[in-house]
Design a protein around this motif. Structure first.
Motif, PDB file in Angstrom:
ATOM      1  N   SER A  57       0.789  -1.108   0.133  1.00 25.01           N
ATOM      2  CA  SER A  57      -0.049  -0.046  -0.041  1.00 25.01           C
ATOM      3  C   SER A  57       0.930   1.084   0.104  1.00 25.01           C
ATOM      4  CB  SER A  57      -1.048  -0.194   1.093  1.00 25.01           C
ATOM      5  OG  SER A  57      -0.206  -0.113   2.502  1.00 25.01           O
ATOM      6  N   SER A  58       2.026   1.141   0.456  1.00 27.18           N
ATOM      7  CA  SER A  58       2.964   2.533   0.690  1.00 27.18           C
ATOM      8  C   SER A  58       3.439   2.690  -0.782  1.00 27.18           C
ATOM      9  CB  SER A  58       4.069   2.117   1.430  1.00 27.18           C
ATOM     10  OG  SER A  58       4.756   1.019   1.087  1.00 27.18           O
ATOM     11  N   HIS A  59       3.691   1.814  -1.642  1.00 26.97           N
ATOM     12  CA  HIS A  59       3.887   1.887  -3.078  1.00 26.97           C
ATOM     13  C   HIS A  59       2.817   2.479  -3.757  1.00 26.97           C
ATOM     14  CE1 HIS A  59       7.410  -1.323  -2.645  1.00 26.97           C
ATOM     15  NE2 HIS A  59       7.689  -0.299  -1.860  1.00 26.97           N
ATOM     16  N   LEU A  60       1.625   1.908  -3.698  1.00 23.79           N
ATOM     17  CA  LEU A  60       0.578   2.588  -4.152  1.00 23.79           C
ATOM     18  C   LEU A  60       0.308   4.076  -3.896  1.00 23.79           C
ATOM     19  CD1 LEU A  60      -1.700  -0.273  -3.721  1.00 23.79           C
ATOM     20  CD2 LEU A  60      -1.180   0.530  -5.960  1.00 23.79           C
ATOM     21  N   LEU A  61       0.515   4.273  -2.623  1.00 21.36           N
ATOM     22  CA  LEU A  61       0.334   5.926  -2.027  1.00 21.36           C
ATOM     23  C   LEU A  61       1.322   6.654  -2.985  1.00 21.36           C
ATOM     24  CD1 LEU A  61      -0.132   5.914   1.795  1.00 21.36           C
ATOM     25  CD2 LEU A  61      -1.356   7.190   0.056  1.00 21.36           C
ATOM     26  N   ARG A  62       2.923   6.162  -3.161  1.00 19.65           N
ATOM     27  CA  ARG A  62       3.764   6.819  -3.827  1.00 19.65           C
ATOM     28  C   ARG A  62       3.466   7.108  -5.135  1.00 19.65           C
ATOM     29  NH1 ARG A  62       8.827   3.099  -3.790  1.00 19.65           N
ATOM     30  NH2 ARG A  62       7.491   2.392  -5.556  1.00 19.65           N
ATOM     31  N   LYS A  70      -6.804   7.530   3.329  1.00 23.09           N
ATOM     32  CA  LYS A  70      -8.164   7.168   3.450  1.00 23.09           C
ATOM     33  C   LYS A  70      -8.934   6.601   2.226  1.00 23.09           C
ATOM     34  CE  LYS A  70     -12.574   9.117   4.872  1.00 23.09           C
ATOM     35  NZ  LYS A  70     -13.441  10.166   4.943  1.00 23.09           N
ATOM     36  N   MET A  71      -8.687   7.590   1.219  1.00 25.19           N
ATOM     37  CA  MET A  71      -9.442   7.142  -0.140  1.00 25.19           C
ATOM     38  C   MET A  71      -8.550   5.588  -0.722  1.00 25.19           C
ATOM     39  SD  MET A  71     -11.936   9.108  -0.435  1.00 25.19           S
ATOM     40  CE  MET A  71     -12.473   8.358  -1.962  1.00 25.19           C
ATOM     41  N   LEU A  72      -7.295   5.660  -0.622  1.00 20.69           N
ATOM     42  CA  LEU A  72      -6.822   4.434  -1.121  1.00 20.69           C
ATOM     43  C   LEU A  72      -7.347   3.034  -0.410  1.00 20.69           C
ATOM     44  CD1 LEU A  72      -4.489   3.242  -2.822  1.00 20.69           C
ATOM     45  CD2 LEU A  72      -3.098   3.598  -1.075  1.00 20.69           C
ATOM     46  N   THR A  73      -7.354   3.198   0.966  1.00 22.81           N
ATOM     47  CA  THR A  73      -7.921   2.430   1.821  1.00 22.81           C
ATOM     48  C   THR A  73      -9.179   1.990   1.401  1.00 22.81           C
ATOM     49  OG1 THR A  73      -6.415   2.756   3.740  1.00 22.81           O
ATOM     50  CG2 THR A  73      -8.247   1.369   4.092  1.00 22.81           C
ATOM     51  N   GLN A  74     -10.172   2.882   1.329  1.00 25.19           N
ATOM     52  CA  GLN A  74     -11.355   2.644   0.981  1.00 25.19           C
ATOM     53  C   GLN A  74     -11.627   2.045  -0.418  1.00 25.19           C
ATOM     54  OE1 GLN A  74     -14.026   6.270   1.261  1.00 25.19           O
ATOM     55  NE2 GLN A  74     -15.352   5.402  -0.388  1.00 25.19           N
ATOM     56  N   HIS A  75     -10.945   2.422  -1.492  1.00 24.35           N
ATOM     57  CA  HIS A  75     -11.184   1.738  -2.760  1.00 24.35           C
ATOM     58  C   HIS A  75     -10.433   0.211  -2.508  1.00 24.35           C
ATOM     59  CE1 HIS A  75     -12.848   4.986  -4.792  1.00 24.35           C
ATOM     60  NE2 HIS A  75     -11.932   6.078  -4.626  1.00 24.35           N
ATOM     61  N   LEU A  76      -9.424   0.132  -1.988  1.00 27.63           N
ATOM     62  CA  LEU A  76      -8.672  -1.183  -1.891  1.00 27.63           C
ATOM     63  C   LEU A  76      -9.575  -2.130  -1.358  1.00 27.63           C
ATOM     64  CD1 LEU A  76      -5.032  -0.265  -0.771  1.00 27.63           C
ATOM     65  CD2 LEU A  76      -5.665  -1.205  -3.047  1.00 27.63           C
ATOM     66  N   ARG A  77     -10.474  -1.667  -0.237  1.00 25.47           N
ATOM     67  CA  ARG A  77     -11.331  -2.478   0.539  1.00 25.47           C
ATOM     68  C   ARG A  77     -12.542  -2.767  -0.687  1.00 25.47           C
ATOM     69  NH1 ARG A  77     -11.557   0.615   6.207  1.00 25.47           N
ATOM     70  NH2 ARG A  77      -9.593  -0.630   7.008  1.00 25.47           N
ATOM     71  N   GLU A  78     -12.914  -1.762  -1.337  1.00 25.22           N
ATOM     72  CA  GLU A  78     -14.004  -2.134  -2.096  1.00 25.22           C
ATOM     73  C   GLU A  78     -13.577  -2.987  -3.221  1.00 25.22           C
ATOM     74  OE1 GLU A  78     -15.420   1.822  -3.507  1.00 25.22           O
ATOM     75  OE2 GLU A  78     -16.066   2.246  -1.644  1.00 25.22           O
ATOM     76  N   LEU A  79     -12.253  -3.016  -3.837  1.00 24.70           N
ATOM     77  CA  LEU A  79     -11.741  -3.658  -4.986  1.00 24.70           C
ATOM     78  C   LEU A  79     -11.801  -5.178  -4.288  1.00 24.70           C
ATOM     79  CD1 LEU A  79      -9.245  -1.416  -6.279  1.00 24.70           C
ATOM     80  CD2 LEU A  79     -11.333  -2.240  -7.546  1.00 24.70           C
ATOM     81  N   GLU A  80     -11.220  -5.338  -2.924  1.00 21.07           N
ATOM     82  CA  GLU A  80     -11.292  -6.699  -2.268  1.00 21.07           C
ATOM     83  C   GLU A  80     -12.652  -7.261  -2.260  1.00 21.07           C
ATOM     84  OE1 GLU A  80      -9.319  -8.812   1.429  1.00 21.07           O
ATOM     85  OE2 GLU A  80      -9.586  -6.523   1.291  1.00 21.07           O
TER      86      GLU A  80
END
Length: 127
Positions: A57-62, A70-80
């Motif tokens: 996730s740190s690489h995705l943020l970068r 927050k948005m990265l976590t939310q979208h990752l959860r939805e995709l999962e």
């Protein structure tokens, strides 16, 4: 002068449109697919995971400019939840979590690549 009445020139045939419309038609299935990828950051996440097999996730943020944690976590959860990505938590301290495309996510990528190609061709034709 009388307005053109093209609807009278088209033969009125009774067509079975259930293949397109209805609860099990093409429109419903395409809409379901579009809902899974709707969101500002979902496509960048999917294409980033397509480029590399496993990503933290740190690489995705970068690698995705302007996305918040927050948005990265939310979208990752939805995709999962939609079964497009898999989250692997290694249970380590500090936390190490990696993401990868599932088989369903891999199956979606040719569709997204075709959409990309369509977009490129459309842009060339209209400019």
């Amino acid at each position: 002068m009388e307005a053109a009445r093209t609807h009278q020139k088209v033969p009125a045939q009774k067509l079975d449109r259930s293949a397109c419309l209805g609860p099990d038609g093409a429109v419903a299935h395409v809409t379901r697919c579009l809902r899974m990828i709707r969101g500002r950051w979902k496509l960048p996440i999917l294409f980033r995971l397509y480029a590399d097999e496993m990503v933290r996730s740190s690489h995705l943020l970068r690698d995705i400019p302007d996305v918040s944690q927050k948005m990265l976590t939310q979208h990752l959860r939805e995709l999962e939840t939609d079964g497009l990505i898999q989250r692997t938590d290694f249970g380590e301290t500090p936390p190490r979590v990696e993401y990868r495309l599932t088989d369903r996510g891999e199956a979606l990528m040719p569709v997204l690549m075709a959409a990309r190609q369509f977009g490129e061709e459309h842009e060339r034709e209209t400019t």
